[in-house]
Design an enzyme around this catalytic site. Structure first.
Site, PDB file in Angstrom:
ATOM      1  N   GLY A 159       0.807  -1.208   0.000  1.00 30.18           N
ATOM      2  CA  GLY A 159       0.000   0.000   0.000  1.00 30.18           C
ATOM      3  C   GLY A 159       0.842   1.259   0.000  1.00 30.18           C
ATOM      4  N   ARG A 160       2.085   1.114   0.466  1.00 27.62           N
ATOM      5  CA  ARG A 160       2.955   2.297   0.561  1.00 27.62           C
ATOM      6  C   ARG A 160       4.399   1.898   0.257  1.00 27.62           C
ATOM      7  NH1 ARG A 160       4.361   2.934   6.898  1.00 27.62           N
ATOM      8  NH2 ARG A 160       4.116   0.782   7.463  1.00 27.62           N
ATOM      9  N   ARG A 200       5.435 -14.113   0.422  1.00 23.85           N
ATOM     10  CA  ARG A 200       4.894 -14.294   1.766  1.00 23.85           C
ATOM     11  C   ARG A 200       3.846 -15.387   1.737  1.00 23.85           C
ATOM     12  NH1 ARG A 200       4.637  -8.366   3.263  1.00 23.85           N
ATOM     13  NH2 ARG A 200       5.766  -7.389   1.562  1.00 23.85           N
ATOM     14  N   ASP A 225       0.647 -12.112   6.148  1.00 26.52           N
ATOM     15  CA  ASP A 225       1.253 -11.253   5.130  1.00 26.52           C
ATOM     16  C   ASP A 225       2.624 -10.755   5.572  1.00 26.52           C
ATOM     17  OD1 ASP A 225      -0.738  -9.927   6.905  1.00 26.52           O
ATOM     18  OD2 ASP A 225       0.191  -8.116   6.138  1.00 26.52           O
ATOM     19  N   ASN A 226       2.963 -10.959   6.841  1.00 25.88           N
ATOM     20  CA  ASN A 226       4.276 -10.561   7.326  1.00 25.88           C
ATOM     21  C   ASN A 226       5.179 -11.769   7.524  1.00 25.88           C
ATOM     22  OD1 ASN A 226       3.543  -7.876   7.312  1.00 25.88           O
ATOM     23  ND2 ASN A 226       2.898  -7.873   9.454  1.00 25.88           N
TER      24      ASN A 226
HETATM   25  P1  AMP Z   1       1.814  -3.748   7.901  1.00 23.84           P
HETATM   26  O1  AMP Z   1       0.998  -3.781   9.138  1.00 23.84           O
HETATM   27  O2  AMP Z   1       2.825  -2.643   7.840  1.00 23.84           O
HETATM   28  O3  AMP Z   1       2.405  -5.077   7.556  1.00 23.84           O
HETATM   29  O4  AMP Z   1       0.785  -3.373   6.720  1.00 23.84           O
HETATM   30  C1  AMP Z   1      -0.419  -4.044   6.498  1.00 23.84           C
HETATM   31  C2  AMP Z   1      -1.053  -3.511   5.236  1.00 23.84           C
HETATM   32  O5  AMP Z   1      -1.385  -2.139   5.349  1.00 23.84           O
HETATM   33  C3  AMP Z   1      -0.163  -3.610   4.006  1.00 23.84           C
HETATM   34  O6  AMP Z   1      -0.991  -3.879   2.910  1.00 23.84           O
HETATM   35  C4  AMP Z   1       0.420  -2.219   3.919  1.00 23.84           C
HETATM   36  O7  AMP Z   1       0.853  -1.906   2.616  1.00 23.84           O
HETATM   37  C5  AMP Z   1      -0.751  -1.362   4.344  1.00 23.84           C
HETATM   38  N1  AMP Z   1      -0.335  -0.073   4.900  1.00 23.84           N
HETATM   39  C6  AMP Z   1       0.275   0.158   6.093  1.00 23.84           C
HETATM   40  N2  AMP Z   1       0.480   1.477   6.287  1.00 23.84           N
HETATM   41  C7  AMP Z   1       0.008   2.111   5.184  1.00 23.84           C
HETATM   42  C8  AMP Z   1      -0.074   3.470   4.767  1.00 23.84           C
HETATM   43  N3  AMP Z   1       0.377   4.468   5.536  1.00 23.84           N
HETATM   44  N4  AMP Z   1      -0.639   3.742   3.569  1.00 23.84           N
HETATM   45  C9  AMP Z   1      -1.093   2.754   2.785  1.00 23.84           C
HETATM   46  N5  AMP Z   1      -1.057   1.452   3.113  1.00 23.84           N
HETATM   47  C10 AMP Z   1      -0.511   1.124   4.297  1.00 23.84           C
HETATM   48 MG    MG Z   2       3.485  -6.013   6.287  1.00 24.20          MG
END
Ligand code: AMP
Ligand code: MG
Length: 474
Positions: A90-91, A184, A249-250
């Site tokens: 997402g980012r 993943r 996903d992690n």
């Molecule tokens: P994470 O918890 O960092 O593993 O992220 C879980 C999901 O949320 C993944 O699909 C990330 O790409 C998305 N995500 C986390 N933070 C953001 C953000 N600030 N903007 C867009 N997507 C995000």
């Molecule tokens: Mg992640």
């Protein structure tokens, strides 16, 4: 044709070429005033980059994703136990992949690069603090021989981004991450939930070729990934590391740890330690990690079932179950081997396992610092940290089994770890513009076994760590 500089590695797009259905061509936002905050020069050299080139104009273009061919990866996942069919970068964007100077294949990935089609409600940005945090954790895990992604660089973008906690905006950051790959469990889940079985067959082949070349077919892959996860989590456990958000996903199929958002380290040994403010149910508590890894592996196995039993689904389930049932044994073997090294003892795995488990119970009952105890044991100071008859009995049994010298024990029991309190304080300073404490901490945890002058303030847990909480507002 454009002339290529032979001293600069050329990034491939192996994943996007193999899986266009899992990749969206996507370009990172142009950051207004990017500056390198930290460049991992040893890692740059290993990858084949001249650090001076990376610091130059073309290097900065690469590090900020201003290059052709970049993509955002699609994936799904189970988050806190619930399926989420649409996650994805997402980012972040995948910059590409390369083979490093030691022949290892790896991905370069950029986090904090702006909204992508997978951003959902997010702003696509990352604050500088959490990107530095991921860099510190990665260097420490790497230095302590835990398979991990690492940071090649952390940059500030020059823009202020929306507040994560509280009301004040935060400086924006970028993390250039190097990982064996970004395949993943969630990648296989996405393919299972949205795409033809044929994509999964190709994913199996690709994952085997990239990470587990001796694995034979989907069942062999399940076994290789299961063994790798057992080893990874055993390493986290003996070190006292809490990942904090072990969603599928992690969980990388390479066996490396990735995505260190709300992670933390144990000070006092506590099985139910949870540091993440969003983990209200304690699903990802320190002591739950081995079981959660198996839960995630079961989700992975489910995606492989149709590829296992050509005609008979029961046969597929039986085969997968036979592999998953061995996880606990593999985990215990790894844990006992690693614990034996930490304790500096030679003994039958069962004996080491029992002695290690008894010790952890003692540490928990007496609220002893996990890392501090192992270090003290090698330095002959452990008896000062525990009291009572059972502790003395434990110490006597340990002495009869001990085979390692103090120097050997010091080489496996870190002195400097990214203590929650110290890391937080360093990141606060970074937020206010003083990078010195983060640099110091990075230096300390990158060579965590050797005591150095001037770093004694980083040895202990610091004050206030009992109530430490991480915020996933990254
Ligand atoms: P994470 O918890 O960092 O593993 O992220 C879980 C999901 O949320 C993944 O699909 C990330 O790409 C998305 N995500 C986390 N933070 C953001 C953000 N600030 N903007 C867009 N997507 C995000
Ligand atoms: Mg992640």
């Amino acid at each position: 044709m454009e002339k290529l500089d032979p001293s600069v590695p050329v990034l491939q797009q192996s994943y996007a070429e193999a899986f266009p259905e899992l990749s969206v061509p996507w370009r990172a936002d142009v950051p207004p005033r990017p500056e390198i905050v930290w460049l991992n020069e040893p890692l740059a050299a290993e990858l084949g980059f001249d650090p001076a080139w990376l610091r130059g104009e073309e290097g900065l273009a690469l590090l900020t994703g201003q290059i052709d061919g970049t993509t955002a990866q699609a994936y799904a996942g189970h988050q806190f136990g619930s399926p989420n069919p649409q996650l994805g970068d997402g980012r972040a964007v995948l910059l590409g992949d390369l083979v490093d100077t030691r022949g290892r294949h790896c991905d370069l990935h950029l986090k904090g690069s702006g909204r992508t089609p997978f951003a959902r409600g997010g702003d696509g940005k990352a604050p500088l603090g959490p990107m530095l945090r991921e860099a510190v954790i990665g260097e420490w895990l790497h230095a302590t021989e835990v398979p991990t992604s690492r940071a090649l660089a952390v940059l500030s973008t020059g823009e202020q981004i929306g507040p994560r906690q509280g009301v004040t905006p935060e400086p924006g950051g970028l993390l250039v991450r190097v990982a064996a790959s970004h395949l993943r469990v969630g990648t296989f889940e996405y393919a299972t939930w949205h795409l033809d079985e044929e994509v999964r067959r190709r994913l199996v082949e690709f994952t085997i070729r990239r990470h587990h070349p001796s694995a034979d077919g989907p069942l062999g892959l399940l076994e290789a990934v299961t063994r790798a996860q057992a080893e990874l989590v055993a390493r986290w456990m003996v070190l006292g590391f809490v990942h904090g958000v072990m969603n599928t996903d992690n969980m990388a199929l390479s066996g490396q740890g990735i995505d260190y958002g709300p992670c933390a380290v144990l000070d006092v040994h506590r099985r139910d330690a949870v540091f993440s403010s969003i983990d209200r149910g304690g699903r990802y508590a320190y002591g739950s990690q081995p079981g959660i890894a198996l839960w995630n592996l079961s989700r992975f196995a489910e995606t492989l079932l149709p590829l296992l039993g050509q005609t008979d689904p029961n046969f597929a389930v039986e085969q997968a179950t036979t592999v998953l049932e061995q996880y606990e044994g593999w985990y215990q073997q790894a844990w006992s081997r690693l614990m034996g090294r930490k304790l500096g003892i030679d003994g039958a795995p069962e004996e080491v396992f029992a002695l290690g488990q008894e010790l952890l119970t003692l540490l928990e009952e007496q609220q002893v610092d996990h890392t501090g105890f192992f270090r003290a044991l090698g330095e002959g100071r452990a008896a000062e940290l525990v009291t009572g008859a059972s502790s003395m009995q434990w110490m006597r049994r340990w002495e009869t089994l001990r085979s390692a010298t103090p120097a050997e024990m010091a080489r496996v029991n870190p002195l400097y770890i990214p203590r929650n309190v110290h890391l937080e304080a360093a990141l606060r300073s970074a937020h206010l513009g003083d990078l010195e404490p983060v640099q110091e901490l990075l230096g300390a945890v990158s060579a965590p076994f050797t005591r150095r002058v001037g770093l004694d303030h980083l040895e202990g847990p610091g004050d206030g760590g009992e109530h430490f909480l991480t915020f996933c507002g990254t």
